[in-house]
Design a protein around this motif. Structure first.
Motif, mmCIF file in Angstrom:
data_model
loop_
_atom_site.group_PDB
_atom_site.id
_atom_site.type_symbol
_atom_site.label_atom_id
_atom_site.label_comp_id
_atom_site.label_asym_id
_atom_site.label_seq_id
_atom_site.Cartn_x
_atom_site.Cartn_y
_atom_site.Cartn_z
ATOM 1 N N GLU A 167 -8.048 12.561 -15.569
ATOM 2 C CA GLU A 167 -9.629 12.677 -14.939
ATOM 3 C C GLU A 167 -10.328 13.750 -15.851
ATOM 4 O OE1 GLU A 167 -10.985 11.357 -12.720
ATOM 5 O OE2 GLU A 167 -12.559 12.697 -12.473
ATOM 6 N N ASP A 168 -9.556 15.004 -16.151
ATOM 7 C CA ASP A 168 -10.521 15.740 -17.027
ATOM 8 C C ASP A 168 -10.785 15.314 -18.488
ATOM 9 O OD1 ASP A 168 -10.509 17.796 -15.104
ATOM 10 O OD2 ASP A 168 -8.797 19.056 -16.202
ATOM 11 N N SER B 127 -13.479 12.554 -18.148
ATOM 12 C CA SER B 127 -14.623 12.925 -17.306
ATOM 13 C C SER B 127 -15.659 13.843 -17.917
ATOM 14 C CB SER B 127 -14.525 13.012 -16.075
ATOM 15 O OG SER B 127 -13.669 14.376 -15.877
ATOM 16 N N TYR B 128 -15.152 14.575 -19.132
ATOM 17 C CA TYR B 128 -15.792 15.954 -19.663
ATOM 18 C C TYR B 128 -15.637 15.922 -21.147
ATOM 19 C CZ TYR B 128 -17.068 20.767 -19.801
ATOM 20 O OH TYR B 128 -17.504 22.076 -19.968
ATOM 21 N N VAL C 226 -15.765 23.248 -30.546
ATOM 22 C CA VAL C 226 -16.513 24.246 -31.197
ATOM 23 C C VAL C 226 -17.322 25.189 -30.261
ATOM 24 C CG1 VAL C 226 -18.761 23.042 -31.562
ATOM 25 C CG2 VAL C 226 -17.991 24.835 -33.015
ATOM 26 N N GLU C 227 -17.466 24.667 -29.025
ATOM 27 C CA GLU C 227 -18.204 25.412 -27.911
ATOM 28 C C GLU C 227 -17.070 26.147 -27.048
ATOM 29 O OE1 GLU C 227 -19.429 22.311 -25.298
ATOM 30 O OE2 GLU C 227 -20.899 21.452 -26.799
ATOM 31 N N TRP D 208 -14.150 25.829 -25.764
ATOM 32 C CA TRP D 208 -13.104 25.159 -24.566
ATOM 33 C C TRP D 208 -12.241 24.129 -25.297
ATOM 34 C CZ3 TRP D 208 -13.332 20.052 -24.015
ATOM 35 C CH2 TRP D 208 -14.566 19.205 -24.394
ATOM 36 N N SER E 225 -18.084 33.799 -29.964
ATOM 37 C CA SER E 225 -17.067 34.302 -30.545
ATOM 38 C C SER E 225 -16.177 32.975 -30.640
ATOM 39 C CB SER E 225 -16.546 35.441 -30.096
ATOM 40 O OG SER E 225 -15.085 35.486 -30.362
ATOM 41 N N THR F 83 -11.455 33.445 -28.857
ATOM 42 C CA THR F 83 -10.885 32.896 -27.543
ATOM 43 C C THR F 83 -11.351 31.642 -27.217
ATOM 44 O OG1 THR F 83 -11.841 34.056 -26.108
ATOM 45 C CG2 THR F 83 -9.721 35.414 -26.957
ATOM 46 N N ARG G 179 -11.483 28.731 -23.438
ATOM 47 C CA ARG G 179 -11.214 28.613 -22.099
ATOM 48 C C ARG G 179 -10.509 27.204 -21.960
ATOM 49 N NH1 ARG G 179 -14.766 28.343 -18.273
ATOM 50 N NH2 ARG G 179 -16.193 27.769 -19.731
ATOM 51 N N ILE H 249 -9.489 24.161 -20.169
ATOM 52 C CA ILE H 249 -9.978 23.251 -19.182
ATOM 53 C C ILE H 249 -8.753 23.064 -18.075
ATOM 54 C CG2 ILE H 249 -10.841 20.995 -18.381
ATOM 55 C CD1 ILE H 249 -12.942 22.823 -19.730
ATOM 56 N N PHE I 25 -7.959 29.124 -15.668
ATOM 57 C CA PHE I 25 -8.721 30.114 -15.589
ATOM 58 C C PHE I 25 -8.853 30.961 -16.671
ATOM 59 C CE2 PHE I 25 -9.865 34.330 -14.094
ATOM 60 C CZ PHE I 25 -11.127 34.394 -14.277
ATOM 61 N N ARG I 26 -7.781 31.661 -16.943
ATOM 62 C CA ARG I 26 -7.624 32.454 -18.112
ATOM 63 C C ARG I 26 -7.895 31.961 -19.369
ATOM 64 N NH1 ARG I 26 -5.395 37.714 -16.928
ATOM 65 N NH2 ARG I 26 -5.095 38.026 -14.892
ATOM 66 N N ARG I 27 -8.749 33.047 -20.158
ATOM 67 C CA ARG I 27 -8.893 32.640 -21.685
ATOM 68 C C ARG I 27 -7.523 32.862 -22.424
ATOM 69 N NH1 ARG I 27 -13.442 32.419 -24.428
ATOM 70 N NH2 ARG I 27 -15.233 32.403 -22.689
ATOM 71 N N PRO J 86 -5.906 32.898 -26.567
ATOM 72 C CA PRO J 86 -6.433 33.110 -27.969
ATOM 73 C C PRO J 86 -6.642 31.780 -28.871
ATOM 74 C CG PRO J 86 -4.005 33.834 -27.595
ATOM 75 C CD PRO J 86 -4.669 33.244 -26.355
#
Lengths: 315, 226
Positions: free
Chosen positions: A72-73, A76-77, A137-138, A140, A277, A280, A282, A284, A287-289, A291
């Motif tokens: 799904e992720d 859809s993203y 590059v964004e 995530w 930056s 690090t 995120r 998908i 929650f936690r970032r 590296p």
């Protein structure tokens, strides 16, 4: 890919992977569920993780904490500006897109140029399921089980001449079928490129599927590029042309905003995007970032391609 | 000017309704974001933090525009009772920008949450990335306005209060610029906000000109025409 080039600690050896498959198949025939559990226990712990991922494909360069994102992720993203600039736009706007028939033109500095039906183009290669990390590059990221063929296979068959130094890829241009092309965000059609040695690297893949299924339209059906050590925008979608050239090809994002996006676009935690930056990311679905890793975790395999290069300048 | 639609006085319950309406998006967005993150729901898509952060930013702009819309609305409709609700909208704008900033620091950048992020990173973001610098400046300028929004402060500051609160014309401009610079390529949405804001500011500028003209002694020609 040669076995020695892989970080051996992080992947299931192919032999184990195959053995387990055969074993499970045999167990299935016997219907001996009770026998399976202790037998699997015997090859734990290494096999425990791999058993979850085995059905999705062979993991490449995954960290211990990496788990494939949900279907799904993954579907859809994403960014696919040909169908809109929002992350949910591609899924919403690509459903009517038809990908049959699909022709891929191979041209430029090759001994065997031509127009190929997609099926004929891929038929000689063996389809593989591989689980790769994907870093946008964004900042995530996802972990995605792709299905496809090594790009090197296809290029080898085309027969690059000695003058060929780069590979250029081009997306379909058809504003009627790709509504986003009605807006001039980018200089359509989308172009991407690799140095020939990058393209010949065994990790570079031409992808036709995800999660063992055909690629959904929003993910770049029917044929897209996946280069796991580079930022996601290098993974050009809905490819209609592959051209071998002697000069560095123009690429869509570096033409649009040259100060922010370069030709190489290798994942590099030490070189920031001007507006954020890259140290690090995120992931998908969690929650936690985490590296960001040099070359997205594929440094052992690809760093040698760039030895002696100033990666700050060649971003 | 005569009241339109016969609402010379405020309809009963309007104040409460306005507060609820201004509160609702924040409740929905924050709930959806936290529920997606920690309870596995899927209201805001695969990246609830980014979606929530952006929605809170957009609602900040909408509320700021709301404060600028009160005076033109009064002029057009004659509903002068709208004036006292400007403070409500302004304070809600401040609440939304605070949530936007909290989402950015705690959930997005994850200051104090992620072991991979430190204060140095956020300092670098604020000082070295112009769109964040501008956003932060807009936030900082809103702080004195929120602090001086009480009746007591209005009385205490006197003439200076009006001067200070002229910042309401500057802050939304910074907000729209921040939004514009944050998007990658598709500037459609920030452009819509910019257009709306330009309309509001143009109306102000024209109004100010008319007021100034009226304040000067009318010329004989004008007197004759009247």
């Amino acid at each position: 890919m040669t076995r020695s080039a892989l970080p051996s600690s992080e992947i299931t050896p192919e032999s184990v992977y195959l053995d387990r498959r055969r074993f499970l198949a045999a167990a299935g025939v016997l219907g001996a569920g009770l026998v399976v559990a202790p037998a699997l226990g015997a090859c734990a712990p290494a096999a425990a993780d791999a058993s979850q991922q085995g059905s999705l494909g062979t993991p490449y360069g995954l960290q211990p904490y990496d788990k494939p994102n949900s279907y799904e992720d993954v579907t859809s993203y994403n960014n696919f500006y040909e169908f809109g600039t929002g992350k949910e736009d591609p899924k919403a706007n690509a459903q009517q897109f038809t990908t049959k028939p699909w022709t891929v033109k191979v041209e430029g500095l090759v001994s065997k140029p031509g127009d190929y039906q997609l099926e004929d183009f891929l038929k000689p290669s063996k389809m593989e399921d591989r689980i790769y990390r994907m870093r946008c590059v964004e900042a995530w990221s996802m972990v995605i089980p792709w299905r496809g063929v090594p790009l090197a296979d296809v290029i080898r068959r085309a027969g690059p001449t000695s003058a060929a130094k780069y590979v250029e890829f081009t997306t379909l241009y058809d504003p009627k079928r790709m509504p986003g092309q009605g807006m001039r965000y980018l200089d359509w059609p989308y172009n991407e490129g690799l140095r020939l040695d990058e393209a010949m690297h065994p990790l570079a893949m031409l992808v036709t599927g995800v999660y063992g299924r055909d690629l959904p339209n929003q993910n770049g059906a029917p044929l897209r590029l996946v280069v796991p050590w580079k930022y996601g925008f290098k993974g050009i979608k809905s490819i209609v042309r592959i051209r071998l050239t002697s000069a560095m090809p123009k690429t869509a994002w570096s033409e649009a905003i040259p100060s922010e996006y370069g030709f190489y676009a290798n994942v590099n935690p030490e070189v920031d995007h001007p507006r954020w930056s890259q140290a690090t990311e995120r992931r998908i679905g969690q929650f936690r970032r985490i590296p960001t890793l040099m070359f997205n975790g594929y440094a052992d395999q690809v760093a040698s391609l760039y030895s002696g290069m100033d990666l700050r300048r060649n971003y | 000017m005569a009241p339109v639609g016969g609402i010379a006085r405020q309809p009963r319950g309007f104040g409460v309704l306005l507060v609820l309406a201004a509160l609702a998006p924040a409740v929905v967005v924050v709930y959806a974001m936290l529920s997606d993150l920690f309870m596995g729901s899927n209201w805001l898509g695969a990246d609830p933090v980014k979606s929530g952060e952006h929605l809170l930013g957009e609602w900040t702009l909408r509320l700021l525009f709301g404060t600028l819309l009160i005076t033109p609305l009064r002029r057009v409709t004659g509903w002068n009772w709208l004036a006292k609700h400007r403070r409500t909208l302004g304070l809600f704008a401040f609440a939304y920008v605070s949530l936007h900033l909290l989402t950015w620091t705690l959930l997005d950048v994850q200051i104090g949450i992620s072991e991979y992020v430190g204060w140095a990173d956020i300092k670098k973001d604020i000082l070295k990335r112009p769109f964040i610098t501008i956003g932060m400046l807009a936030f900082l300028l809103m702080v004195p306005l929120a602090v001086t929004s009480t009746k007591k402060m209005i009385a205490r500051l006197g003439k200076n209060w009006r001067k200070l609160h002229r910042l309401v014309y500057v802050i939304p401009v910074l907000g729209v610029v921040h939004y514009w610079m944050a998007v990658k390529l598709d500037i459609t949405e920030p452009a819509i906000y910019a257009l709306f804001l330009a309309g509001l500011l143009y109306w102000r500028a024209r109004q100010a000109r008319i007021t100034r003209a009226a304040a000067t002694v009318p010329s004989p020609a004008e007197t004759v025409a009247a």
